[in-house]
Motif scaffolding. Structure first.
Motif, short mmCIF file in Angstrom:
data_model
loop_
_atom_site.label_atom_id
_atom_site.label_comp_id
_atom_site.label_asym_id
_atom_site.label_seq_id
_atom_site.Cartn_x
_atom_site.Cartn_y
_atom_site.Cartn_z
N LYS A 50 0.76 -1.03 -0.04
CA LYS A 50 0.13 -0.10 0.01
C LYS A 50 0.86 1.29 -0.02
O LYS A 50 2.18 1.04 0.23
N HIS A 51 0.23 2.36 -0.42
CA HIS A 51 1.02 3.67 -0.44
C HIS A 51 -0.15 4.83 -0.14
O HIS A 51 -1.26 4.44 -0.36
N ASN A 52 0.51 6.08 -0.01
CA ASN A 52 -0.43 7.21 0.20
C ASN A 52 -0.38 8.24 -0.96
O ASN A 52 -0.38 9.28 -0.75
N SER A 71 3.99 7.44 2.14
CA SER A 71 4.66 6.45 3.02
C SER A 71 4.14 5.21 2.08
O SER A 71 3.11 5.08 1.37
N THR A 73 4.17 0.67 2.09
CA THR A 73 4.32 -0.63 3.00
C THR A 73 4.78 -1.49 2.04
O THR A 73 4.19 -1.94 0.86
N ASN A 76 7.86 -7.87 3.33
CA ASN A 76 9.15 -8.24 3.74
C ASN A 76 9.21 -9.64 4.58
O ASN A 76 10.01 -9.96 5.36
N ARG A 126 10.85 2.07 9.16
CA ARG A 126 10.47 0.91 9.77
C ARG A 126 10.10 -0.27 9.14
O ARG A 126 9.34 -0.22 8.11
N THR A 128 8.61 -3.92 8.82
CA THR A 128 7.99 -4.99 9.39
C THR A 128 7.75 -6.16 8.78
O THR A 128 7.84 -6.13 7.53
N ASP A 130 5.72 -8.94 7.01
CA ASP A 130 4.14 -9.41 6.69
C ASP A 130 3.90 -10.46 6.11
O ASP A 130 4.71 -11.07 5.46
#
Length: 130
Positions: A50-52, A71, A73, A76, A126, A128, A130
């Motif tokens: 996802k992105h903004n 941003s 996501t 990973n 950051r 994370t 997923d």
């Protein structure tokens, strides 16, 4: 190859995609997209979850719509991005985001591309799983 403005007005068009090119401080380049395909002769891995990018804000300085922060996501699960972050670090990386239409059945780009965003990673990234 068609133009973006012509293709976007068709009753049926190919899939609009964003291509994220990240040039690391070491000079290495990472290529990410929502789908695994080749764009500009570079293989893009399917990591974007996802992105903004389309969240626009009104800028008081010049009364223009624009994005001040991006941003994204990234997937990973294999820890590849964690390893990159530990070895090189994303801070200072240069990010360029391209837009184009693609035919996902043939995995081919069907329009010209345009740059939607250029910026530098300046905050802590950051990572994370997923």
């Amino acid at each position: 190859m068609g133009t973006i403005n012509v293709v976007k007005q068709l009753p049926e068009s190919d899939t609009p995609l964003l291509f994220f090119q990240c040039v690391m401080p070491s000079g290495d380049t990472e290529y990410w997209c929502t789908h695994a395909l080749t764009f500009n002769n570079n293989p893009y891995s399917a990591r974007v979850l996802k992105h903004n990018l389309f969240d626009l804000q009104l800028s008081a300085d010049d009364a223009m719509d624009g994005i001040t922060q991006l941003s994204i996501t990234l997937a990973n699960a294999d820890s590849a991005l964690s390893q990159l972050n530990a070895a090189i670090g994303f801070k200072g990386s240069q990010l360029t985001v391209f837009f184009a239409f693609a035919d996902l059945t043939t995995l081919s780009i069907t329009t010209e591309s345009t740059v939607l965003f250029q910026g530098v990673f300046c905050d802590l990234v950051r990572i994370t799983r997923d």
